[in-house]
Design an enzyme around this catalytic site. Structure first.
Site, PDB file in Angstrom:
ATOM      1  N   ARG A   1      -4.247   2.259   1.549  1.00  0.00           N
ATOM      2  CA  ARG A   1      -4.472   3.372   0.637  1.00  0.00           C
ATOM      3  C   ARG A   1      -5.952   3.397   0.263  1.00  0.00           C
ATOM      4  O   ARG A   1      -6.594   2.343   0.143  1.00  0.00           O
ATOM      5  CB  ARG A   1      -3.624   3.228  -0.627  1.00  0.00           C
ATOM      6  CG  ARG A   1      -2.124   3.184  -0.378  1.00  0.00           C
ATOM      7  CD  ARG A   1      -1.375   2.968  -1.682  1.00  0.00           C
ATOM      8  NE  ARG A   1       0.076   2.962  -1.501  1.00  0.00           N
ATOM      9  CZ  ARG A   1       0.799   1.873  -1.292  1.00  0.00           C
ATOM     10  NH1 ARG A   1       0.210   0.677  -1.237  1.00  0.00           N
ATOM     11  NH2 ARG A   1       2.114   1.949  -1.132  1.00  0.00           N
TER      12      ARG A   1
ATOM     13  N   HIS B   1      -5.921  10.346   2.889  1.00  0.00           N
ATOM     14  CA  HIS B   1      -4.638   9.635   2.853  1.00  0.00           C
ATOM     15  C   HIS B   1      -3.898   9.722   4.184  1.00  0.00           C
ATOM     16  O   HIS B   1      -3.082   8.842   4.503  1.00  0.00           O
ATOM     17  CB  HIS B   1      -3.756  10.186   1.728  1.00  0.00           C
ATOM     18  CG  HIS B   1      -2.499   9.397   1.521  1.00  0.00           C
ATOM     19  ND1 HIS B   1      -2.499   8.126   0.974  1.00  0.00           N
ATOM     20  CD2 HIS B   1      -1.200   9.677   1.810  1.00  0.00           C
ATOM     21  CE1 HIS B   1      -1.257   7.666   0.921  1.00  0.00           C
ATOM     22  NE2 HIS B   1      -0.445   8.590   1.423  1.00  0.00           N
TER      23      HIS B   1
ATOM     24  N   ARG C   1      -3.718   6.818   6.621  1.00  0.00           N
ATOM     25  CA  ARG C   1      -2.634   5.839   6.468  1.00  0.00           C
ATOM     26  C   ARG C   1      -1.484   6.181   7.415  1.00  0.00           C
ATOM     27  O   ARG C   1      -0.875   5.292   8.021  1.00  0.00           O
ATOM     28  CB  ARG C   1      -2.187   5.848   5.012  1.00  0.00           C
ATOM     29  CG  ARG C   1      -1.133   4.835   4.640  1.00  0.00           C
ATOM     30  CD  ARG C   1      -1.119   4.711   3.121  1.00  0.00           C
ATOM     31  NE  ARG C   1       0.112   4.168   2.591  1.00  0.00           N
ATOM     32  CZ  ARG C   1       0.404   2.873   2.534  1.00  0.00           C
ATOM     33  NH1 ARG C   1      -0.453   1.988   3.004  1.00  0.00           N
ATOM     34  NH2 ARG C   1       1.529   2.449   1.994  1.00  0.00           N
TER      35      ARG C   1
ATOM     36  N   HIS D   1       5.220  -1.476   1.365  1.00  0.00           N
ATOM     37  CA  HIS D   1       6.289  -0.703   0.746  1.00  0.00           C
ATOM     38  C   HIS D   1       7.445  -1.619   0.365  1.00  0.00           C
ATOM     39  O   HIS D   1       7.773  -2.568   1.077  1.00  0.00           O
ATOM     40  CB  HIS D   1       6.797   0.385   1.693  1.00  0.00           C
ATOM     41  CG  HIS D   1       5.944   1.611   1.682  1.00  0.00           C
ATOM     42  ND1 HIS D   1       5.743   2.405   2.782  1.00  0.00           N
ATOM     43  CD2 HIS D   1       5.224   2.180   0.682  1.00  0.00           C
ATOM     44  CE1 HIS D   1       4.943   3.409   2.469  1.00  0.00           C
ATOM     45  NE2 HIS D   1       4.625   3.294   1.203  1.00  0.00           N
TER      46      HIS D   1
ATOM     47  N   TYR E   1       6.260   7.313   7.023  1.00  0.00           N
ATOM     48  CA  TYR E   1       4.991   7.223   7.735  1.00  0.00           C
ATOM     49  C   TYR E   1       5.162   7.063   9.244  1.00  0.00           C
ATOM     50  O   TYR E   1       4.210   6.802   9.959  1.00  0.00           O
ATOM     51  CB  TYR E   1       4.175   6.052   7.178  1.00  0.00           C
ATOM     52  CG  TYR E   1       3.714   6.307   5.775  1.00  0.00           C
ATOM     53  CD1 TYR E   1       2.554   7.019   5.526  1.00  0.00           C
ATOM     54  CD2 TYR E   1       4.455   5.877   4.693  1.00  0.00           C
ATOM     55  CE1 TYR E   1       2.130   7.275   4.236  1.00  0.00           C
ATOM     56  CE2 TYR E   1       4.045   6.126   3.393  1.00  0.00           C
ATOM     57  CZ  TYR E   1       2.878   6.827   3.177  1.00  0.00           C
ATOM     58  OH  TYR E   1       2.482   7.083   1.890  1.00  0.00           O
TER      59      TYR E   1
END
Length: 360
Positions: A195, A301, A304, A327, A336
């Site tokens: 991040r 972002h 990522r 996570h 993702y």
């Protein structure tokens, strides 16, 4: 006895004074309610029962008052608290704030929700989710009998756009186009799937170029224009991430030429070399670099997402992606995963190779 919509039980009786008296609280089971009534009956039979003192009526609790209390009692990240305060002030309080909390009925909620701006679907979903969370606590506190938020799917945040990760060619162009002091930042966000707040708080002591790892133990966010340093987004966010070997030289060069010698020195400080890099400065340079790569839609972002996709193509399992991304749940890591362009053809070709080996 009466079973409430919440599933709990309410008990009351008519006493010798011919007035109805209710239990001071509800009960989890019917048996508990019966037990309370049995004890009161025994007191009446033995002549030991006394009428309770008159209840002092207090002003009804408003939604504004309860939501303020709810917010005070929550242990929230500063950025999350700021977001909740904004939603309450802008979207909930104007309609619901002055109502007593027990008068916020399902029909009131439906009317309120229908009047939220339809062109802001994320705002609608987050506002509804916040209201539902507050009302869930009110049910647990026995302030209300049941949650009036019953609109199916209203709390689901829609994805405003389909995210297309950067290709290797686009990423290479962006790295070349962005100012040299930000190149290592782009590489870490992309190839380590970090991040931006984690990278902008990273310090010299967090990078081990010999082992080829970076340590994520803090993150920075901006609240009211001020930098606030805290822990990563979740407990799983505290992690050690291995850098792909091909970016280690670039990170080492950044440490040697653009980072102060102190262990606590920020890798990517602002112009003064001490304070955090302002997001506005980073995004100004980022916009120019992404335009050069022909990707005006790409956000910082989204790097990522690029990192997660490349890790998946390299063979990372879902559990490995979850750990690498920091996570706490598999479902979060799933967001993702992306099917990279051309990947289906690669899979089909690999299946043919497998079939050829098996037939021999």
């Amino acid at each position: 006895m009466r079973k409430l919509p919440s599933g709990r039980w309410q008990a009351s009786f008519v006493g010798p004074d011919l007035a109805r008296h209710s239990a001071p609280h509800t009960f989890e089971t019917k048996g508990d309610a019966e037990g309370w009534l049995g004890r009161r009956h025994a007191e009446v039979v033995a002549g030991e029962w006394q009428a309770p003192a008159p209840v002092v009526r207090v002003a009804p609790l408003t939604f504004d008052a309860y939501s303020a209390q709810w917010l005070r009692e929550r242990d929230l990240k500063p950025r999350t608290r700021e977001g909740y305060e904004h939603l309450l002030r802008r979207y909930l309080a104007p309609v619901l704030g002055s109502l007593t909390i027990d008068s916020v009925t399902p029909s009131v909620v439906r009317t309120w929700w229908s009047q939220l701006p339809s062109d802001l679907p994320t705002v609608r979903a987050r506002s509804y989710a916040l209201l539902k969370a507050i009302m869930n606590t009110a049910v647990a506190d026995e302030v209300i009998d049941s949650n009036p938020c019953r609109i199916r799917g209203a709390a689901n945040t829609p994805r405003a756009r389909e995210i297309r990760p950067a290709s290797l060619e686009e990423l290479s162009v962006i790295v070349e186009a962005i100012p040299s002091r930000h190149r290592a930042l782009v590489l870490l966000c992309a190839w380590c799937a970090l991040r931006s707040g984690e990278v902008l708080e990273m310090r010299r002591k967090d990078v081990d170029v010999v082992a080829g790892t970076v340590r994520v133990v803090r993150a920075v966010s901006w609240v009211g224009g001020l930098a606030v340093v805290g822990t990563p987004k979740s407990a799983a966010g505290t992690r050690v991430v291995s850098m792909p070997p091909h970016i280690v030289p670039a990170v080492a060069h950044h440490l040697d030429t653009m980072t102060a010698a102190a262990p606590d020195a920020l890798l990517f400080p602002g112009r003064d070399g001490v304070t955090h890099l302002q997001p506005s400065t980073l995004h100004r340079n980022w916009r120019l670099a992404r335009e050069t790569a022909g990707r005006p839609d790409l956000r910082v972002h989204d790097l990522r997402h690029t990192g997660a996709t490349m890790a998946a193509r390299a063979g990372a399992t879902l559990a490995e992606l979850q750990q690498r991304l920091g996570h706490s749940s598999v479902s979060a890591a799933l967001r993702y995963q992306h099917a990279a362009q051309g990947r289906d053809k690669e899979i089909a070709a690999a299946l043919s190779v497998m079939a050829g080996r098996e037939s021999r």
